[in-house]
Design a protein around this motif. Structure first.
Motif, mmCIF file in Angstrom:
data_model
loop_
_atom_site.group_PDB
_atom_site.id
_atom_site.type_symbol
_atom_site.label_atom_id
_atom_site.label_comp_id
_atom_site.label_asym_id
_atom_site.label_seq_id
_atom_site.Cartn_x
_atom_site.Cartn_y
_atom_site.Cartn_z
ATOM 1 N N VAL A 1 15.908 -8.350 -1.269
ATOM 2 C CA VAL A 1 14.587 -7.695 -1.310
ATOM 3 C C VAL A 1 14.280 -7.231 -2.726
ATOM 4 O O VAL A 1 13.153 -7.420 -3.230
ATOM 5 C CB VAL A 1 14.542 -6.514 -0.326
ATOM 6 N N LEU A 2 15.249 -6.631 -3.393
ATOM 7 C CA LEU A 2 15.018 -6.167 -4.766
ATOM 8 C C LEU A 2 14.719 -7.337 -5.699
ATOM 9 O O LEU A 2 13.891 -7.222 -6.614
ATOM 10 C CB LEU A 2 16.238 -5.394 -5.262
ATOM 11 N N GLN A 3 15.368 -8.467 -5.477
ATOM 12 C CA GLN A 3 15.092 -9.649 -6.296
ATOM 13 C C GLN A 3 13.670 -10.143 -6.072
ATOM 14 O O GLN A 3 12.973 -10.517 -7.025
ATOM 15 C CB GLN A 3 16.093 -10.751 -5.969
ATOM 16 N N ALA A 4 13.226 -10.149 -4.815
ATOM 17 C CA ALA A 4 11.856 -10.572 -4.514
ATOM 18 C C ALA A 4 10.843 -9.640 -5.166
ATOM 19 O O ALA A 4 9.803 -10.076 -5.688
ATOM 20 C CB ALA A 4 11.655 -10.626 -3.008
ATOM 21 N N ILE A 5 11.155 -8.327 -5.164
ATOM 22 C CA ILE A 5 10.251 -7.365 -5.798
ATOM 23 C C ILE A 5 10.219 -7.587 -7.308
ATOM 24 O O ILE A 5 9.144 -7.588 -7.935
ATOM 25 C CB ILE A 5 10.695 -5.927 -5.465
ATOM 26 N N ALA A 6 11.395 -7.790 -7.905
ATOM 27 C CA ALA A 6 11.471 -7.990 -9.366
ATOM 28 C C ALA A 6 10.775 -9.278 -9.788
ATOM 29 O O ALA A 6 10.183 -9.340 -10.877
ATOM 30 C CB ALA A 6 12.937 -8.019 -9.800
ATOM 31 N N ASN A 7 10.796 -10.309 -8.942
ATOM 32 C CA ASN A 7 10.146 -11.587 -9.263
ATOM 33 C C ASN A 7 8.664 -11.592 -8.908
ATOM 34 O O ASN A 7 8.008 -12.626 -9.045
ATOM 35 C CB ASN A 7 10.848 -12.730 -8.528
ATOM 36 N N ASP A 8 8.177 -10.455 -8.448
ATOM 37 C CA ASP A 8 6.760 -10.318 -8.084
ATOM 38 C C ASP A 8 6.352 -11.349 -7.029
ATOM 39 O O ASP A 8 5.275 -11.959 -7.103
ATOM 40 C CB ASP A 8 5.872 -10.453 -9.324
ATOM 41 N N GLU A 9 7.236 -11.561 -6.053
ATOM 42 C CA GLU A 9 6.899 -12.479 -4.968
ATOM 43 C C GLU A 9 5.878 -11.834 -4.030
ATOM 44 O O GLU A 9 5.730 -10.602 -3.985
ATOM 45 C CB GLU A 9 8.168 -12.852 -4.193
ATOM 46 N N ALA A 10 5.173 -12.696 -3.323
ATOM 47 C CA ALA A 10 4.201 -12.203 -2.342
ATOM 48 C C ALA A 10 4.947 -11.816 -1.071
ATOM 49 O O ALA A 10 5.570 -12.657 -0.425
ATOM 50 C CB ALA A 10 3.170 -13.276 -2.034
ATOM 51 N N ILE A 11 4.908 -10.530 -0.730
ATOM 52 C CA ILE A 11 5.634 -10.016 0.416
ATOM 53 C C ILE A 11 4.640 -9.617 1.505
ATOM 54 O O ILE A 11 3.628 -8.957 1.252
ATOM 55 C CB ILE A 11 6.507 -8.812 0.028
ATOM 56 N N SER A 12 4.954 -10.022 2.729
ATOM 57 C CA SER A 12 4.102 -9.689 3.883
ATOM 58 C C SER A 12 4.987 -9.233 5.037
ATOM 59 O O SER A 12 6.169 -9.588 5.106
ATOM 60 C CB SER A 12 3.269 -10.892 4.323
ATOM 61 N N LEU A 13 4.397 -8.455 5.939
ATOM 62 C CA LEU A 13 5.093 -7.983 7.132
ATOM 63 C C LEU A 13 4.442 -8.596 8.364
ATOM 64 O O LEU A 13 3.217 -8.546 8.514
ATOM 65 C CB LEU A 13 5.054 -6.461 7.227
ATOM 66 N N GLY B 1 -3.709 -4.412 -1.079
ATOM 67 C CA GLY B 1 -2.339 -4.321 -0.614
ATOM 68 C C GLY B 1 -1.961 -2.887 -0.287
ATOM 69 O O GLY B 1 -2.631 -1.920 -0.660
ATOM 70 N N ARG B 2 -0.822 -2.730 0.417
ATOM 71 C CA ARG B 2 -0.321 -1.420 0.779
ATOM 72 C C ARG B 2 1.159 -1.358 0.456
ATOM 73 O O ARG B 2 1.858 -2.369 0.425
ATOM 74 C CB ARG B 2 -0.526 -1.163 2.274
ATOM 75 N N ALA B 3 1.649 -0.171 0.206
ATOM 76 C CA ALA B 3 3.081 0.033 0.016
ATOM 77 C C ALA B 3 3.655 0.548 1.329
ATOM 78 O O ALA B 3 3.101 1.463 1.948
ATOM 79 C CB ALA B 3 3.333 1.018 -1.112
ATOM 80 N N VAL B 4 4.757 -0.040 1.751
ATOM 81 C CA VAL B 4 5.368 0.312 3.028
ATOM 82 C C VAL B 4 6.860 0.522 2.825
ATOM 83 O O VAL B 4 7.525 -0.275 2.156
ATOM 84 C CB VAL B 4 5.130 -0.794 4.086
ATOM 85 N N ASP C 1 5.728 -3.520 -1.895
ATOM 86 C CA ASP C 1 4.280 -3.636 -2.078
ATOM 87 C C ASP C 1 3.829 -4.940 -1.436
ATOM 88 O O ASP C 1 4.345 -6.018 -1.766
ATOM 89 C CB ASP C 1 3.911 -3.628 -3.563
ATOM 90 N N LEU C 2 2.874 -4.851 -0.550
ATOM 91 C CA LEU C 2 2.381 -6.024 0.155
ATOM 92 C C LEU C 2 1.280 -6.686 -0.654
ATOM 93 O O LEU C 2 0.426 -6.011 -1.244
ATOM 94 C CB LEU C 2 1.868 -5.629 1.535
ATOM 95 N N ARG C 3 1.273 -8.015 -0.670
ATOM 96 C CA ARG C 3 0.246 -8.741 -1.405
ATOM 97 C C ARG C 3 -1.078 -8.715 -0.654
ATOM 98 O O ARG C 3 -2.145 -8.593 -1.241
ATOM 99 C CB ARG C 3 0.705 -10.191 -1.618
ATOM 100 N N GLY C 4 -1.039 -8.796 0.677
ATOM 101 C CA GLY C 4 -2.263 -8.757 1.474
ATOM 102 C C GLY C 4 -2.399 -7.438 2.211
ATOM 103 O O GLY C 4 -1.671 -6.480 1.962
ATOM 104 N N SER C 5 -3.347 -7.381 3.116
ATOM 105 C CA SER C 5 -3.577 -6.154 3.880
ATOM 106 C C SER C 5 -2.543 -6.025 4.988
ATOM 107 O O SER C 5 -1.905 -6.994 5.393
ATOM 108 C CB SER C 5 -4.991 -6.154 4.463
ATOM 109 N N LEU C 6 -2.404 -4.811 5.486
ATOM 110 C CA LEU C 6 -1.443 -4.526 6.548
ATOM 111 C C LEU C 6 -2.154 -4.572 7.896
ATOM 112 O O LEU C 6 -3.252 -4.038 8.059
ATOM 113 C CB LEU C 6 -0.829 -3.141 6.335
ATOM 114 N N SER C 7 -1.524 -5.207 8.877
ATOM 115 C CA SER C 7 -2.113 -5.287 10.214
ATOM 116 C C SER C 7 -2.330 -3.888 10.778
ATOM 117 O O SER C 7 -1.481 -2.998 10.634
ATOM 118 C CB SER C 7 -1.183 -6.077 11.139
#
Length: 216
Positions: A195-207, A180-183, A125-131
């Motif tokens: 990656v799973l740890q970042a998701i579990a910690n609710d980190e801000a993920i961007s592409l 946000g968008r799911a990718v 799940d992305l915190r911001g919008s997707l390009s």
């Protein structure tokens, strides 16, 4: 036959000398070369090579078998070696490494052997919008930033380099989570835990795009 002249000496027959012009020989050589060249071009234009086209859309990470392909005879000349041909399909199939649309000739560079399979797909799940330039098949770097106890995010860092987008999930339902968008992305298996740890910690993920297909 010889006859005697007035002084009683035998007469000598006059011989005609052969005259050779080098320009004539050069002309013959040029004509012959032209005929051979035209024949070669015509023969080459009539030759076809069997390559595969996609019977169905092929997404990154798909297992590719003969049933997914259509054999097509096309005139590609020297470019034929750039596409997937029947002799390149191993018994256990291939893996798609680049998105291929229905009917598109399958580039040899868009597939890989299953022996080298070491990736898996995860949904982030992305915190911001997707390009807008990112589409299935795009190669991206996955960045993440963790928050401290006060909810302040620290500097972002590359979580996964050169991951491939498998698909972009459209929001469903009446309630949508912000902008946000799911990718779904294809990542090396060695990076799955991070990656799973970042998701579990609710980190801000961007592409961030590394490259994107033209006209995708």
């Amino acid at each position: 036959m010889r006859t005697a002249d007035g002084a009683g000496r035998p007469a000598t027959a006059t011989r005609t000398r052969f005259w050779f012009d080098p320009r004539f020989a050069l002309g013959l050589v040029l004509v012959a070369a032209s005929v051979v060249g035209v024949s070669t071009v015509v023969a080459g234009s009539d030759s076809t090579v069997a390559v595969y086209a996609a019977r169905v859309p092929l997404a990154v990470g798909d297992h590719l078998d003969i049933a997914d392909l259509v054999e097509t005879d096309v005139r590609l000349g020297a470019a034929g070696e750039l596409y997937l041909t029947p002799d390149l399909i191993p018994a256990d199939g291939l893996i798609v490494t680049r998105t291929v649309t229905t009917g598109e000739l399958v580039p040899a560079a868009a597939v890989g052997t299953r022996a080298g399979e070491s990736v898996t797909s995860l949904v982030v799940d992305l915190r911001g919008s997707l390009s807008a330039g990112l589409v299935p098949g795009s190669v991206v770097d996955v960045w993440s930033a963790g928050a401290d106890d006060g909810g302040v995010f620290g500097p972002p860092a590359v979580l996964v380099g050169r991951a491939a987008i498998v698909r972009i999930l459209e929001p469903t339902g009446l309630i949508q989570s912000g902008s946000g968008r799911a990718v779904e992305v294809l990542v090396p298996k060695g990076k799955v835990a991070a990656v799973l740890q970042a998701i579990a910690n609710d980190e801000a993920i961007s592409l961030v795009a590394v490259n994107a297909p033209i006209g995708g």
